[in-house]
Write an enzyme that holds these catalytic residues in place. Structure first.
Site, PDB file in Angstrom:
ATOM      1  N   ALA A  80      24.630 -13.813  58.096  1.00 26.11           N
ATOM      2  CA  ALA A  80      24.146 -12.775  59.010  1.00 26.11           C
ATOM      3  C   ALA A  80      24.823 -11.428  58.762  1.00 26.11           C
ATOM      4  CB  ALA A  80      24.388 -13.222  60.451  1.00 26.11           C
ATOM      5  N   LEU A 129      15.555 -19.429  59.884  1.00 24.86           N
ATOM      6  CA  LEU A 129      14.962 -19.241  61.206  1.00 24.86           C
ATOM      7  C   LEU A 129      15.764 -19.946  62.289  1.00 24.86           C
ATOM      8  CD1 LEU A 129      12.313 -18.231  62.712  1.00 24.86           C
ATOM      9  CD2 LEU A 129      11.431 -20.544  62.334  1.00 24.86           C
ATOM     10  N   HIS A 255      27.228 -25.527  58.887  1.00 25.97           N
ATOM     11  CA  HIS A 255      27.195 -24.133  59.327  1.00 25.97           C
ATOM     12  C   HIS A 255      28.495 -23.409  58.938  1.00 25.97           C
ATOM     13  CE1 HIS A 255      24.551 -21.690  62.151  1.00 25.97           C
ATOM     14  NE2 HIS A 255      25.509 -20.847  61.849  1.00 25.97           N
ATOM     15  N   GLY A 287      28.455 -25.105  51.894  1.00 30.24           N
ATOM     16  CA  GLY A 287      29.763 -25.322  52.525  1.00 30.24           C
ATOM     17  C   GLY A 287      30.862 -25.644  51.537  1.00 30.24           C
ATOM     18  N   ARG A 290      33.050 -23.083  45.732  1.00 29.06           N
ATOM     19  CA  ARG A 290      33.778 -21.920  45.205  1.00 29.06           C
ATOM     20  C   ARG A 290      33.940 -21.962  43.690  1.00 29.06           C
ATOM     21  NH1 ARG A 290      32.820 -21.257  49.681  1.00 29.06           N
ATOM     22  NH2 ARG A 290      34.066 -20.459  51.426  1.00 29.06           N
TER      23      ARG A 290
END
Length: 369
Positions: A80, A129, A255, A287, A290
């Site tokens: 975001a 969404l 998340h 998640g 790297r």
């Protein structure tokens, strides 16, 4: 600081450059941040079983996702409010993804609209969404994403409420006043009010629908022909329900460890989901990725590809579009090297036998060799 040699080094630069409230928003996890740490550490516990004396002079990393050909199985997750990291925000990320020949997923809570991101030029893009209490808002967002040429919907299913992110509470996090959530302009949902704890937590409590269930996945299928990826699945039970309810794919995600603390690392949950999916739909992972070695480990355990989030915003903060391009290139180069050193020339060559997990070390391994 000398030449940047790996993805993680961008985080320290971002920390120096960004205001504390913004850096903490991107970097922090929920509560004790156990899962945040575990998302990385679980990768470190998986070891390789490389094969030798195989001709690896030519390596092909290309793959297809939902029928779209991409250059490598490394895609960009929805993060975001990217203009908090850099003035170019999502524009820069979209251009970097397109240049790398891979997919960018745009967050609902972007600081650039779907139309603006589409205007950066051609590219394969997915739209993340959230389901709002007002279903007309959802319908409008989906229609706009379709019109703007987005190719799939990534439905986030792990956020009926916002996780307790203590750094945001301490900082009283709020979207800076010069920015708006561009996809909601004109809907009175584009601004985030200052709150006594976290402005984002209050925003989610006011707008996001806590009644979201599988019937809403079915409803979404009635309003769009775009494939729907269910993002936030970490159990076999929910995997089977995703298959039953017609999901086009699953993203194994916690998340970014920002919702429920003490859930497993996504790489630890991956095999359970892959086994339950039984090849009926593709399973992706985000998640903690790297390194190129992380990408290989995820594919060896059954993922069809991975998505990266924080490395994008940290490199964006550090160096704008060039930073994001560099992150994608570094991961690509590392992944290619890992393939070569493991004896794999294509993604199809990467198998479960190339890795040893904690479960394998407990004596499960010999039975599958």
């Amino acid at each position: 600081m000398g030449e940047i040699t790996n993805v993680t080094e961008y985080q320290a630069i971002a920390k120096q450059k960004l205001p504390k409230m913004i850096y903490d928003y991107y970097a922090s996890g929920a509560e004790d941040e156990w899962t945040l740490q575990e998302n990385r550490e679980a990768f470190a516990r998986i070891l390789f079983r490389p094969r030798i004396l195989i001709d690896v002079s030519k390596i092909d990393m290309a793959t297809t996702v939902l029928g779209f050909k991409i250059s490598m199985p490394i895609m960009i997750a929805p993060s975001a409010m990217q203009k908090m990291a850099h003035p170019d925000g999502e524009y820069a990320t979209a251009r970097a993804a397109s240049a790398a020949g891979t997919i960018m997923t745009l967050s609902s809570w972007a600081t650039s609209s779907v139309e603006e991101v589409a205007s950066t030029g051609p590219g394969i893009r997915f739209f993340q969404l959230y389901v709002y209490k007002d279903r007309r808002v959802v319908e409008q967002l989906v229609r706009r994403a379709e019109r703007a040429g987005f190719k799939a919907i990534a439905l986030t299913v792990d956020t009926p409420r916002l996780g307790r992110r203590e750094a945001d509470i301490k900082n009283r996090f709020v979207l800076p006043p010069f920015l708006t959530l561009k996809n909601f302009e004109g809907l009175e949902l584009g601004k985030m009010d200052q709150a006594s704890d976290s402005g984002l937590a209050s925003y989610v409590a006011g707008q996001i629908d806590r009644t979201l269930s599988w019937k809403d996945v079915k409803w979404l299928q009635t309003i769009t022909t775009l494939p729907i990826l269910v993002k936030g699945v970490i159990t076999a039970e929910d995997t089977r329900l995703a298959v039953e309810n017609g999901a086009a794919g699953i993203i194994v995600s916690n998340h970014g460890a920002r919702q429920l603390d003490y859930v497993p690392a996504t790489i630890s949950a991956l095999e359970e989901v892959v086994k339950a999916a039984r090849g009926q739909l593709p399973v992706f992972l985000d998640g903690g990725v790297r390194r190129g070695t992380d990408v290989f480990k995820a594919l060896a355990l059954g993922a069809a590809g991975v998505f990266i989030g924080r490395p994008v915003v940290f490199s964006l903060a550090a160096a704008g579009e060039a930073g994001v391009r560099n992150v994608l290139q570094m991961l690509r180069d590392e992944f290619e090297l890992t393939m070569a050193l493991s004896g794999c020339t294509s993604l199809a060559d990467i198998t479960r036998n190339h890795v040893i997990t904690e479960a394998d070390k407990l004596g499960v391994m010999p039975s599958r060799l």
